[in-house]
Design a protein around this motif. Structure first.
Motif, short mmCIF file in Angstrom:
data_model
loop_
_atom_site.label_atom_id
_atom_site.label_comp_id
_atom_site.label_asym_id
_atom_site.label_seq_id
_atom_site.Cartn_x
_atom_site.Cartn_y
_atom_site.Cartn_z
N SER A 1 46.27 28.99 36.74
CA SER A 1 45.80 30.35 36.94
C SER A 1 44.28 30.35 37.09
O SER A 1 43.59 29.44 36.63
CB SER A 1 46.20 31.25 35.78
OG SER A 1 45.51 30.87 34.60
N SER B 1 42.82 30.22 33.66
CA SER B 1 42.77 28.87 33.09
C SER B 1 41.59 28.09 33.67
O SER B 1 40.88 27.39 32.93
CB SER B 1 44.09 28.15 33.36
OG SER B 1 44.02 26.83 32.91
N ALA C 1 40.29 35.79 27.67
CA ALA C 1 41.65 35.22 27.68
C ALA C 1 42.27 35.13 26.30
O ALA C 1 42.84 34.13 25.92
CB ALA C 1 41.62 33.84 28.35
N GLY D 1 47.05 34.00 28.57
CA GLY D 1 47.65 34.07 29.89
C GLY D 1 49.02 34.70 29.95
O GLY D 1 49.73 34.55 30.94
N CYS E 1 41.19 39.07 30.51
CA CYS E 1 40.87 38.17 31.62
C CYS E 1 40.63 39.01 32.88
O CYS E 1 40.71 38.50 34.00
CB CYS E 1 41.96 37.14 31.84
SG CYS E 1 43.52 37.84 32.40
N CYS F 1 44.79 35.89 34.82
CA CYS F 1 45.93 35.09 34.38
C CYS F 1 47.12 35.21 35.32
O CYS F 1 48.04 34.39 35.28
CB CYS F 1 46.35 35.47 32.96
SG CYS F 1 47.12 37.09 32.77
#
Length: 106
Positions: A23, A26, A38, A42, A49, A86
């Motif tokens: 993602s 990430s 975050a 996620g 996010c 995410c």
């Protein structure tokens, strides 16, 4: 590896490389992009996010699903470019994606 350009609220750009399938959230966390908190890791459950997709890229992404859309109603300062990072999977077609970051997530 696709590149993602994160632009913070002050206009500073940081380019990172991301793995296919991970993602955008990430990729941000792994590369120290502090504006992406975050907190839920996620799972589309917190909205920390939140980001703004550059207008040139908006139509190249799939539309948010109903769960993401519901969470976007809870973020600080949403607009038509708002997305949850995410929920955006990195692919070759997103090489060069420009993601603008909010001044804060709270």
């Amino acid at each position: 590896m696709p590149r993602i350009v994160f632009v913070d609220a002050d206009g500073k750009s940081t380019e990172v490389e991301a793995e296919i399938g991970q993602s955008v959230m990430s990729a941000a966390v792994q590369n120290g992009i502090d504006a992406i908190a975050a907190e839920c890791g996620g799972s589309c459950a917190c909205g920390t996010c939140h980001c703004y997709i550059d207008a040139a890229w908006g139509e190249k992404l799939p539309s948010p699903d109903y769960q993401e859309q519901d969470m976007l109603d809870c973020v600080v300062n949403p607009d038509e470019r708002s997305r949850l990072s995410c929920q955006i999977a990195v692919s070759d077609t997103l090489d060069g994606l420009v993601v603008h970051l909010p001044a804060g997530q709270y």
